[in-house]
Design a protein around this motif. Structure first.
Motif, short mmCIF file in Angstrom:
data_model
loop_
_atom_site.label_atom_id
_atom_site.label_comp_id
_atom_site.label_asym_id
_atom_site.label_seq_id
_atom_site.Cartn_x
_atom_site.Cartn_y
_atom_site.Cartn_z
N PHE A 120 -21.71 -9.73 28.70
CA PHE A 120 -22.75 -9.67 27.67
C PHE A 120 -23.56 -8.39 27.89
O PHE A 120 -23.58 -7.82 28.97
N THR A 121 -24.21 -7.98 26.85
CA THR A 121 -25.03 -6.78 26.97
C THR A 121 -26.16 -6.98 27.98
O THR A 121 -26.63 -8.10 28.18
N LEU A 126 -15.76 -7.81 29.11
CA LEU A 126 -16.77 -6.86 28.66
C LEU A 126 -18.16 -7.22 29.16
O LEU A 126 -19.00 -6.35 29.34
N GLN A 182 -25.46 -10.50 18.12
CA GLN A 182 -24.37 -10.23 19.06
C GLN A 182 -23.99 -11.42 19.92
O GLN A 182 -22.82 -11.83 19.96
N ASP A 208 -9.13 -4.34 23.56
CA ASP A 208 -9.95 -4.54 24.77
C ASP A 208 -9.06 -4.62 26.01
O ASP A 208 -9.31 -3.93 27.02
N PRO A 265 -20.53 -7.48 14.80
CA PRO A 265 -21.31 -8.74 14.77
C PRO A 265 -22.09 -8.96 13.49
O PRO A 265 -22.05 -10.05 12.91
N THR A 319 -30.89 -9.53 21.01
CA THR A 319 -29.54 -9.52 21.54
C THR A 319 -28.80 -10.83 21.24
O THR A 319 -27.59 -10.83 21.02
N ILE A 334 -15.71 0.16 21.61
CA ILE A 334 -16.74 -0.73 22.16
C ILE A 334 -18.00 -0.69 21.30
O ILE A 334 -18.61 -1.73 21.02
N LEU A 354 -19.51 -4.04 19.40
CA LEU A 354 -20.77 -4.65 19.82
C LEU A 354 -21.93 -4.37 18.88
O LEU A 354 -22.90 -5.14 18.85
N GLU A 355 -21.85 -3.30 18.11
CA GLU A 355 -23.00 -2.91 17.28
C GLU A 355 -22.78 -3.10 15.78
O GLU A 355 -23.73 -3.34 15.04
#
Length: 366
Positions: free
Chosen positions: A28-29, A26, A188, A100, A339, A184, A331, A335-336
Motif C-alpha cells: 500500500f502507499t 507493490l 486507492q 506487475d 483507481p 489514500t 506504476i 496507483l494514481e
C-alpha cells in the motif's frame, strides 16, 4: 449453462489469494506516513461494504454471471454494452497485474530477460488454467494455499526473530493527521485490492450447495486485511515511512535483510516464488472471468475455448507490453489514474446503479 462447481472453502481461498496478489508485491502507499497501516484497516472496512454490495447485486439473479445479469437488469442492448465493458475491464486488470509480476521477475531473478518473454511464460500458465476451467483453478488454489500461508508466516517470523523491526518508526501515530489517511483510503485503498472482488460476480454461479457467499466472502476480506496490515506494520517498523516510499518492492527488500547467524539468509528466491503463486491466481481469475464472459456474451461454444484462450493470450501479452514496458509510468498509472477513473465507475458507481434498477424492476414486476 454452468456445469463446473466450486465450494465455499475454495471461494474463501481464491478471495484471499486475489486480495493478497499484487497488494503484497507493490504494498500500500506510504503517503500517510507512520500511520499508513490505518489506511488498510479503513480500506478493509470499506471492502466489506463493497463485497456486501456485490452479493446483493448477485442475489437478484444468483444463477447468472455478471455479464448475463446486466442484460436481465438493463435490457438486451444496454446490457450487452455493459457486459462488453466488464469483459474489457477484467482483461485490462489481468494485463496490469501481468505487467506487475513480469516486471518483478525482470527486476529480480530474470534480469536482462525481455519483458515479452517473461509475460509470455506467465500467460502460458494462465491460459492453460483458463482452458481447464474454474473448477481446476479452484482445486489448484486449495492445494497451494497452505504453502503460501506457511512460507509467508515463516518469512515474517524470521524478520522478527532477527530483530529488524523498530516500532519507534511507527511513532508518532497520525503524524500527518487524518487527511492523508482518508485521501489514500479513497479511492486507492478501497478499490485496490478490495474493489477488485467484483470479479467474483463471474464465479458466484459456480458455487455448489448452500454456500453462504456473504459470510464466506466477509471472512476472506477480513483475513486478507489482517495479513496486509501485519505486512504494512512490519515494513514500516523495519524501514520507516520515508525510506519505505522509495522501495520498489517493499516486502521483498524487507525480507532480504534477514541474516540469522549467517545461516538463515538470502530467502529472496523463496519469497519471489510465493509472490509468483499469488500473482498467477490473480491474473488467472481476471483472465478467466474475461474468457467466460466472452463465451456467453458472444455465444462462443465451449469446444472453441482453445482458440479463444490462445487468441486472448496473445492479445494479453501485447497489451501488457504496451502498458508496462515503462515500469515507472506503469506504476504511476496504476496507483494514481486507474483507481479514480476506471475502478470507481466500474466497482462502485455502476453496481449501485444496477442494484437501483434491479430493485425498481423487482418492485414493478415482483
Amino acid at each position: 449453462m454452468v456445469t463446473e462447481k466450486i465450494n465455499g472453502l475454495q471461494l474463501f481461498i481464491m478471495i484471499l489469494l486475489l486480495e493478497l496478489g499484487s497488494a503484497v508485491v507493490l504494498g500500500f502507499t506510504f503517503e500517510a506516513g507512520n500511520s499508513s497501516w490505518l489506511v488498510i484497516i479503513m480500506s478493509t472496512l470499506g471492502g466489506i461494504a463493497l463485497y456486501v454490495l456485490y452479493t446483493h447485486l448477485s442475489s437478484y439473479h444468483p444463477t447468472l454471471l455478471l455479464t448475463q445479469a446486466v442484460r436481465k437488469i438493463t435490457g438486451p442492448v444496454i446490457g450487452f454494452l455493459i457486459a462488453i465493458v466488464y469483459i474489457g475491464y477484467f482483461f485490462y486488470i489481468a494485463a496490469r497485474v501481468l505487467g506487475d509480476f513480469s516486471n518483478l521477475l525482470q527486476l529480480t531473478i530474470l534480469q536482462g530477460t525481455p519483458l515479452l518473454v517473461v509475460a509470455g511464460a506467465f500467460t502460458l500458465m494462465v491460459g492453460i488454467a483458463s482452458y481447464l476451467g474454474i473448477e481446476v483453478l479452484a482445486r489448484t488454489a486449495e492445494v497451494l494455499f497452505p504453502w503460501v500461508i506457511v512460507f509467508g508466516g515463516l518469512f515474517l517470523f524470521f524478520v522478527y526473530i532477527d530483530g529488524l523491526p523498530d516500532f519507534r518508526n511507527l511513532q508518532p501515530i497520525l503524524d500527518k493527521g487524518w487527511k492523508p489517511i482518508i485521501d489514500t483510503t479513497f479511492p486507492q485503498g478501497l478499490t485496490f485490492p478490495f474493489g477488485e472482488l467484483i470479479v467474483f460476480l463471474m464465479f458466484f454461479p459456480y458455487l455448489a450447495g448452500s454456500t453462504n457467499i456473504t459470510r464466506v466472502g466477509i471472512m476472506g476480506v477480513i483475513m486478507s486485511g489482517i495479513i496486509l496490515t501485519i505486512t504494512q506494520v512490519t515494513i514500516l517498523a523495519v524501514h520507516g515511512a520515508e525510506t519505505a516510499k522509495l522501495l520498489t518492492i517493499p516486502l521483498l527488500e524487507t525480507i532480504s535483510l534477514v541474516n540469522i547467524q549467517d545461516i538463515i539468509q538470502r530467502m529472496d528466491p523463496l519469497v519471489i516464488i510465493t509472490m509468483i503463486v499469488l500473482g498467477f491466481f490473480k491474473i488467472a481469475l481476471f483472465f478467466h472471468a474475461a474468457i467466460i464472459g466472452m463465451h456467453e456474451t458472444f455465444l462462443i461454444p465451449r469446444s472453441k475455448r482453445i482458440w479463444l484462450v490462445s487468441g486472448a493470450g496473445i492479445i494479453l501479452i501485447i497489451i501488457t507490453y504496451m502498458i508496462s514496458h515503462d515500469y515507472v509510468r506503469h506504476i504511476f498509472v496504476g496507483l494514481e489514474i486507474v483507481p479514480m477513473y476506471v475502478h470507481v465507475p466500474l466497482q462502485i458507481i455502476l453496481p449501485v446503479l444496477l442494484i437501483g434498477i434491479a430493485f425498481l424492476r423487482h418492485k414493478i414486476n415482483p
